[in-house]
Design a protein around this motif. Structure first.
Motif, PDB file in Angstrom:
ATOM      1  N   ALA A 186       5.230 -18.566 -10.591  1.00  0.00           N
ATOM      2  CA  ALA A 186       5.539 -17.934  -9.312  1.00  0.00           C
ATOM      3  C   ALA A 186       4.366 -17.069  -8.870  1.00  0.00           C
ATOM      4  O   ALA A 186       3.474 -16.745  -9.661  1.00  0.00           O
ATOM      5  CB  ALA A 186       6.805 -17.086  -9.432  1.00  0.00           C
ATOM      6  N   VAL A 187       4.390 -16.719  -7.594  1.00  0.00           N
ATOM      7  CA  VAL A 187       3.413 -15.793  -7.020  1.00  0.00           C
ATOM      8  C   VAL A 187       4.197 -14.762  -6.214  1.00  0.00           C
ATOM      9  O   VAL A 187       5.118 -15.121  -5.473  1.00  0.00           O
ATOM     10  CB  VAL A 187       2.413 -16.523  -6.085  1.00  0.00           C
ATOM     11  N   ILE A 188       3.843 -13.512  -6.383  1.00  0.00           N
ATOM     12  CA  ILE A 188       4.422 -12.439  -5.561  1.00  0.00           C
ATOM     13  C   ILE A 188       3.300 -11.841  -4.729  1.00  0.00           C
ATOM     14  O   ILE A 188       2.243 -11.480  -5.253  1.00  0.00           O
ATOM     15  CB  ILE A 188       5.076 -11.331  -6.403  1.00  0.00           C
ATOM     16  N   PHE A 189       3.543 -11.756  -3.421  1.00  0.00           N
ATOM     17  CA  PHE A 189       2.643 -11.072  -2.489  1.00  0.00           C
ATOM     18  C   PHE A 189       3.311  -9.768  -2.082  1.00  0.00           C
ATOM     19  O   PHE A 189       4.471  -9.776  -1.666  1.00  0.00           O
ATOM     20  CB  PHE A 189       2.414 -11.912  -1.228  1.00  0.00           C
ATOM     21  N   LEU A 190       2.594  -8.669  -2.187  1.00  0.00           N
ATOM     22  CA  LEU A 190       3.115  -7.360  -1.775  1.00  0.00           C
ATOM     23  C   LEU A 190       2.151  -6.729  -0.779  1.00  0.00           C
ATOM     24  O   LEU A 190       0.927  -6.828  -0.951  1.00  0.00           O
ATOM     25  CB  LEU A 190       3.186  -6.384  -2.952  1.00  0.00           C
ATOM     26  N   ILE A 191       2.689  -6.085   0.216  1.00  0.00           N
ATOM     27  CA  ILE A 191       1.901  -5.179   1.049  1.00  0.00           C
ATOM     28  C   ILE A 191       2.621  -3.843   1.003  1.00  0.00           C
ATOM     29  O   ILE A 191       3.829  -3.773   1.229  1.00  0.00           O
ATOM     30  CB  ILE A 191       1.758  -5.692   2.499  1.00  0.00           C
ATOM     31  N   LYS A 207      -0.748   2.879   0.451  1.00  0.00           N
ATOM     32  CA  LYS A 207      -1.457   3.406  -0.722  1.00  0.00           C
ATOM     33  C   LYS A 207      -0.635   4.466  -1.463  1.00  0.00           C
ATOM     34  O   LYS A 207      -0.736   4.585  -2.679  1.00  0.00           O
ATOM     35  CB  LYS A 207      -2.794   4.002  -0.259  1.00  0.00           C
ATOM     36  N   ARG A 208       0.202   5.195  -0.758  1.00  0.00           N
ATOM     37  CA  ARG A 208       0.951   6.286  -1.388  1.00  0.00           C
ATOM     38  C   ARG A 208       1.991   5.793  -2.410  1.00  0.00           C
ATOM     39  O   ARG A 208       2.450   6.586  -3.218  1.00  0.00           O
ATOM     40  CB  ARG A 208       1.603   7.176  -0.335  1.00  0.00           C
ATOM     41  N   VAL A 209       2.364   4.514  -2.384  1.00  0.00           N
ATOM     42  CA  VAL A 209       3.330   3.994  -3.374  1.00  0.00           C
ATOM     43  C   VAL A 209       2.636   3.189  -4.478  1.00  0.00           C
ATOM     44  O   VAL A 209       3.288   2.541  -5.291  1.00  0.00           O
ATOM     45  CB  VAL A 209       4.458   3.155  -2.720  1.00  0.00           C
ATOM     46  N   GLU A 210       1.316   3.277  -4.538  1.00  0.00           N
ATOM     47  CA  GLU A 210       0.555   2.517  -5.538  1.00  0.00           C
ATOM     48  C   GLU A 210       0.961   2.872  -6.964  1.00  0.00           C
ATOM     49  O   GLU A 210       1.015   2.006  -7.839  1.00  0.00           O
ATOM     50  CB  GLU A 210      -0.941   2.749  -5.333  1.00  0.00           C
ATOM     51  N   ASP A 211       1.270   4.143  -7.221  1.00  0.00           N
ATOM     52  CA  ASP A 211       1.710   4.534  -8.563  1.00  0.00           C
ATOM     53  C   ASP A 211       3.009   3.833  -8.951  1.00  0.00           C
ATOM     54  O   ASP A 211       3.183   3.441 -10.107  1.00  0.00           O
ATOM     55  CB  ASP A 211       1.892   6.048  -8.653  1.00  0.00           C
ATOM     56  N   ARG A 212       3.915   3.671  -7.994  1.00  0.00           N
ATOM     57  CA  ARG A 212       5.171   2.953  -8.283  1.00  0.00           C
ATOM     58  C   ARG A 212       4.895   1.513  -8.674  1.00  0.00           C
ATOM     59  O   ARG A 212       5.482   0.983  -9.610  1.00  0.00           O
ATOM     60  CB  ARG A 212       6.095   2.985  -7.071  1.00  0.00           C
ATOM     61  N   VAL A 213       3.997   0.874  -7.926  1.00  0.00           N
ATOM     62  CA  VAL A 213       3.633  -0.520  -8.227  1.00  0.00           C
ATOM     63  C   VAL A 213       3.058  -0.611  -9.635  1.00  0.00           C
ATOM     64  O   VAL A 213       3.442  -1.486 -10.422  1.00  0.00           O
ATOM     65  CB  VAL A 213       2.633  -1.070  -7.181  1.00  0.00           C
ATOM     66  N   VAL A 250      -4.334  -9.390  -8.278  1.00  0.00           N
ATOM     67  CA  VAL A 250      -5.432  -9.097  -7.356  1.00  0.00           C
ATOM     68  C   VAL A 250      -4.978  -7.939  -6.475  1.00  0.00           C
ATOM     69  O   VAL A 250      -3.860  -7.943  -5.952  1.00  0.00           O
ATOM     70  CB  VAL A 250      -5.768 -10.325  -6.477  1.00  0.00           C
ATOM     71  N   HIS A 251      -5.835  -6.957  -6.313  1.00  0.00           N
ATOM     72  CA  HIS A 251      -5.545  -5.793  -5.475  1.00  0.00           C
ATOM     73  C   HIS A 251      -6.641  -5.695  -4.423  1.00  0.00           C
ATOM     74  O   HIS A 251      -7.828  -5.764  -4.748  1.00  0.00           O
ATOM     75  CB  HIS A 251      -5.519  -4.519  -6.321  1.00  0.00           C
ATOM     76  N   GLU A 306      -1.280  -6.744  -2.825  1.00  0.00           N
ATOM     77  CA  GLU A 306      -1.238  -7.100  -4.244  1.00  0.00           C
ATOM     78  C   GLU A 306      -0.790  -8.551  -4.324  1.00  0.00           C
ATOM     79  O   GLU A 306       0.153  -8.962  -3.638  1.00  0.00           O
ATOM     80  CB  GLU A 306      -0.214  -6.250  -5.005  1.00  0.00           C
ATOM     81  N   ILE A 307      -1.454  -9.309  -5.169  1.00  0.00           N
ATOM     82  CA  ILE A 307      -1.039 -10.679  -5.448  1.00  0.00           C
ATOM     83  C   ILE A 307      -0.856 -10.778  -6.960  1.00  0.00           C
ATOM     84  O   ILE A 307      -1.776 -10.457  -7.726  1.00  0.00           O
ATOM     85  CB  ILE A 307      -2.079 -11.706  -4.977  1.00  0.00           C
TER      86      ILE A 307
END
Length: 126
Positions: free
Chosen positions: A55-60, A63-69, A84-85, A95-96
């Motif tokens: 599978a592949v997940i694409f996220l947008i 920047k403020r939630v980067e720590d959660r990711v 990939v960021h 994020e991929i």
């Protein structure tokens, strides 16, 4: 029908209105009902996945939630092959994640991302 009040940002409301006009929906409620049905159908399909999958997940996200990711992704290193960021405009990040593993774990990862402030998320399974 039950009436439900929903808070929607101005930008999202403009998109709903554009879709309503472009696709000939009778009103905003029809657009939102259709979107909800599509989301529910997608979730049901994901819940039916089983076995080892790719599978592949694409996220947008902002920047403020980067720590959660980052906190979430560390819990799923066993299924993440590649990440990939990339920085986008207006303080957003892309994020991929390329995934391989148990369908239940992949669905769980997707669900966790859905619940933590992503602007856009798309899971594609193979």
């Amino acid at each position: 029908m039950v009436v439900v009040s929903v808070s929607i940002g101005e930008k999202l409301l403009e998109e709903i209105d554009r879709i309503r006009d472009d696709m000939g929906f009778s009103g905003r409620s029809d657009v939102i009902r259709t979107a909800a049905r599509m989301f529910i159908d997608e979730k049901k399909n994901l819940d039916e996945l089983s076995g080892d999958i790719n599978a592949v997940i694409f996220l947008i996200h902002h920047k403020r939630v980067e720590d959660r990711v980052n906190n979430i992704k560390h819990d799923y290193e066993d299924i993440i092959n590649t990440q990939v960021h990339s920085h986008l405009r207006d303080g957003n990040c892309l994020e991929i994640f390329i995934l391989e593993g148990d369908a239940e774990r992949i669905t769980e990862l997707s669900d966790r991302f859905h619940g933590c402030g992503m602007k856009h998320i798309k899971l594609i399974t193979v």
